[in-house]
Design a protein around this motif. Structure first.
Motif, PDB file in Angstrom:
ATOM      1  N   ASP A 280     -42.750 -73.780  20.230  1.00 36.84           N
ATOM      2  CA  ASP A 280     -41.154 -74.076  20.438  1.00 36.84           C
ATOM      3  C   ASP A 280     -41.063 -75.935  19.380  1.00 36.84           C
ATOM      4  OD1 ASP A 280     -39.398 -75.808  22.040  1.00 36.84           O
ATOM      5  OD2 ASP A 280     -40.874 -76.277  23.778  1.00 36.84           O
ATOM      6  N   PRO A 281     -40.180 -75.276  19.679  1.00 36.89           N
ATOM      7  CA  PRO A 281     -39.373 -76.144  17.957  1.00 36.89           C
ATOM      8  C   PRO A 281     -39.675 -77.891  18.508  1.00 36.89           C
ATOM      9  CG  PRO A 281     -37.960 -74.619  18.075  1.00 36.89           C
ATOM     10  CD  PRO A 281     -39.198 -74.179  19.118  1.00 36.89           C
ATOM     11  N   ALA A 282     -39.538 -78.222  19.943  1.00 33.59           N
ATOM     12  CA  ALA A 282     -39.644 -79.040  20.096  1.00 33.59           C
ATOM     13  C   ALA A 282     -40.569 -80.323  19.783  1.00 33.59           C
ATOM     14  CB  ALA A 282     -38.988 -79.180  21.303  1.00 33.59           C
ATOM     15  N   ASP A 283     -41.787 -79.729  20.030  1.00 29.82           N
ATOM     16  CA  ASP A 283     -43.880 -79.683  20.047  1.00 29.82           C
ATOM     17  C   ASP A 283     -43.834 -80.493  18.104  1.00 29.82           C
ATOM     18  OD1 ASP A 283     -43.494 -79.542  22.593  1.00 29.82           O
ATOM     19  OD2 ASP A 283     -44.323 -77.048  22.083  1.00 29.82           O
ATOM     20  N   LEU A 284     -42.524 -79.919  17.201  1.00 25.50           N
ATOM     21  CA  LEU A 284     -42.743 -80.314  16.308  1.00 25.50           C
ATOM     22  C   LEU A 284     -42.315 -81.756  16.233  1.00 25.50           C
ATOM     23  CD1 LEU A 284     -41.312 -77.488  14.201  1.00 25.50           C
ATOM     24  CD2 LEU A 284     -42.851 -77.517  14.487  1.00 25.50           C
ATOM     25  N   THR A 285     -43.702 -82.563  14.687  1.00 28.12           N
ATOM     26  CA  THR A 285     -43.546 -83.831  14.756  1.00 28.12           C
ATOM     27  C   THR A 285     -43.000 -84.307  13.555  1.00 28.12           C
ATOM     28  OG1 THR A 285     -45.378 -83.400  13.411  1.00 28.12           O
ATOM     29  CG2 THR A 285     -45.887 -84.240  15.622  1.00 28.12           C
ATOM     30  N   ALA A 286     -42.803 -85.520  12.887  1.00 24.10           N
ATOM     31  CA  ALA A 286     -42.147 -85.560  11.983  1.00 24.10           C
ATOM     32  C   ALA A 286     -43.009 -85.394  10.821  1.00 24.10           C
ATOM     33  CB  ALA A 286     -42.031 -87.575  11.952  1.00 24.10           C
ATOM     34  N   ALA A 287     -44.108 -85.273  11.007  1.00 24.77           N
ATOM     35  CA  ALA A 287     -44.626 -84.530   9.397  1.00 24.77           C
ATOM     36  C   ALA A 287     -44.623 -83.064   9.578  1.00 24.77           C
ATOM     37  CB  ALA A 287     -47.042 -85.348  10.378  1.00 24.77           C
ATOM     38  N   ASP A 288     -44.333 -82.271  10.764  1.00 24.57           N
ATOM     39  CA  ASP A 288     -44.947 -81.082   9.771  1.00 24.57           C
ATOM     40  C   ASP A 288     -42.587 -81.063   9.314  1.00 24.57           C
ATOM     41  OD1 ASP A 288     -46.765 -80.307  11.585  1.00 24.57           O
ATOM     42  OD2 ASP A 288     -45.976 -80.443  13.748  1.00 24.57           O
ATOM     43  N   HIS A 289     -42.211 -81.154   9.927  1.00 22.47           N
ATOM     44  CA  HIS A 289     -40.398 -81.829   9.380  1.00 22.47           C
ATOM     45  C   HIS A 289     -41.010 -81.393   8.320  1.00 22.47           C
ATOM     46  CE1 HIS A 289     -38.596 -80.875  13.324  1.00 22.47           C
ATOM     47  NE2 HIS A 289     -38.364 -80.092  12.229  1.00 22.47           N
ATOM     48  N   LEU A 290     -41.698 -82.653   7.698  1.00 21.63           N
ATOM     49  CA  LEU A 290     -42.307 -83.449   6.172  1.00 21.63           C
ATOM     50  C   LEU A 290     -42.472 -82.431   5.370  1.00 21.63           C
ATOM     51  CD1 LEU A 290     -40.893 -85.696   4.377  1.00 21.63           C
ATOM     52  CD2 LEU A 290     -42.742 -86.898   5.032  1.00 21.63           C
ATOM     53  N   ASP A 291     -43.718 -81.735   6.144  1.00 16.82           N
ATOM     54  CA  ASP A 291     -44.683 -80.872   4.800  1.00 16.82           C
ATOM     55  C   ASP A 291     -43.235 -79.809   5.180  1.00 16.82           C
ATOM     56  OD1 ASP A 291     -47.211 -82.212   5.349  1.00 16.82           O
ATOM     57  OD2 ASP A 291     -47.246 -81.036   6.866  1.00 16.82           O
TER      58      ASP A 291
ATOM     59  N   GLU B 148     -34.178 -84.414   6.721  1.00 19.32           N
ATOM     60  CA  GLU B 148     -33.230 -85.671   7.814  1.00 19.32           C
ATOM     61  C   GLU B 148     -33.937 -85.573   9.200  1.00 19.32           C
ATOM     62  OE1 GLU B 148     -30.506 -88.134   7.512  1.00 19.32           O
ATOM     63  OE2 GLU B 148     -31.382 -88.028   5.525  1.00 19.32           O
ATOM     64  N   GLU B 149     -34.186 -83.928   9.390  1.00 19.39           N
ATOM     65  CA  GLU B 149     -35.100 -83.794  11.004  1.00 19.39           C
ATOM     66  C   GLU B 149     -36.118 -85.862  11.295  1.00 19.39           C
ATOM     67  OE1 GLU B 149     -35.479 -83.862  14.622  1.00 19.39           O
ATOM     68  OE2 GLU B 149     -33.609 -83.234  13.292  1.00 19.39           O
ATOM     69  N   ALA B 150     -37.045 -85.268  10.024  1.00 16.79           N
ATOM     70  CA  ALA B 150     -38.345 -86.137   9.956  1.00 16.79           C
ATOM     71  C   ALA B 150     -37.724 -87.760  10.056  1.00 16.79           C
ATOM     72  CB  ALA B 150     -38.866 -85.402   8.339  1.00 16.79           C
ATOM     73  N   ALA B 151     -37.194 -88.071   9.164  1.00 15.72           N
ATOM     74  CA  ALA B 151     -36.586 -89.593   9.183  1.00 15.72           C
ATOM     75  C   ALA B 151     -36.065 -89.839  10.387  1.00 15.72           C
ATOM     76  CB  ALA B 151     -35.707 -89.213   8.487  1.00 15.72           C
ATOM     77  N   ARG B 152     -35.199 -88.611  11.121  1.00 15.89           N
ATOM     78  CA  ARG B 152     -34.691 -88.889  12.956  1.00 15.89           C
ATOM     79  C   ARG B 152     -36.369 -89.119  13.691  1.00 15.89           C
ATOM     80  NH1 ARG B 152     -33.692 -86.802  16.651  1.00 15.89           N
ATOM     81  NH2 ARG B 152     -34.901 -85.003  16.708  1.00 15.89           N
ATOM     82  N   ARG B 153     -37.110 -88.133  12.855  1.00 18.20           N
ATOM     83  CA  ARG B 153     -38.084 -88.769  14.480  1.00 18.20           C
ATOM     84  C   ARG B 153     -39.188 -89.396  13.669  1.00 18.20           C
ATOM     85  NH1 ARG B 153     -39.449 -82.958  16.668  1.00 18.20           N
ATOM     86  NH2 ARG B 153     -37.649 -81.471  17.014  1.00 18.20           N
TER      87      ARG B 153
END
Length: 66
Positions: free
Chosen positions: A4-15, A34-39
Motif C-alpha cells: 500500500d503506497p499510503a504506508d510508505l514513509t518519508a524515509a522510504d521515499h528518500l531512499d 518532493e513526496e519525502a519532503a511533503r511527509r
C-alpha cells in the motif's frame, strides 16, 4: 516493502529518490524527494531534501552549453 503506497514513509521515499538519482533518473528522483519532503514534519529538513534533489526541468537549474 509494503503493498500500500499510503504506508510508505518519508524515509522510504528518500531512499527511492537516492536510488533513482544513482540510476540517472533525475526527474523520478525529484518527484520522490518532493513526496519525502511533503511527509517530513520539520520544515528545515524538508528544505534540505528539496535542495538535494532540485527540479531537473526548472530553467534555473539548467546550464547553457555551446
Amino acid at each position: 516493502m509494503t503493498s500500500d503506497p499510503a504506508d510508505l514513509t518519508a524515509a522510504d521515499h528518500l531512499d527511492a529518490a537516492r536510488e533513482m538519482a544513482a540510476a540517472n533518473r533525475p526527474f523520478l528522483a525529484y518527484l520522490l524527494a518532493e513526496e519525502a519532503a511533503r511527509r517530513t514534519a520539520d520544515p528545515a529538513t524538508a528544505a534540505g531534501i528539496r535542495a538535494a534533489f532540485p527540479d531537473p526541468t526548472s530553467t534555473t537549474n539548467r546550464e547553457e552549453t555551446d
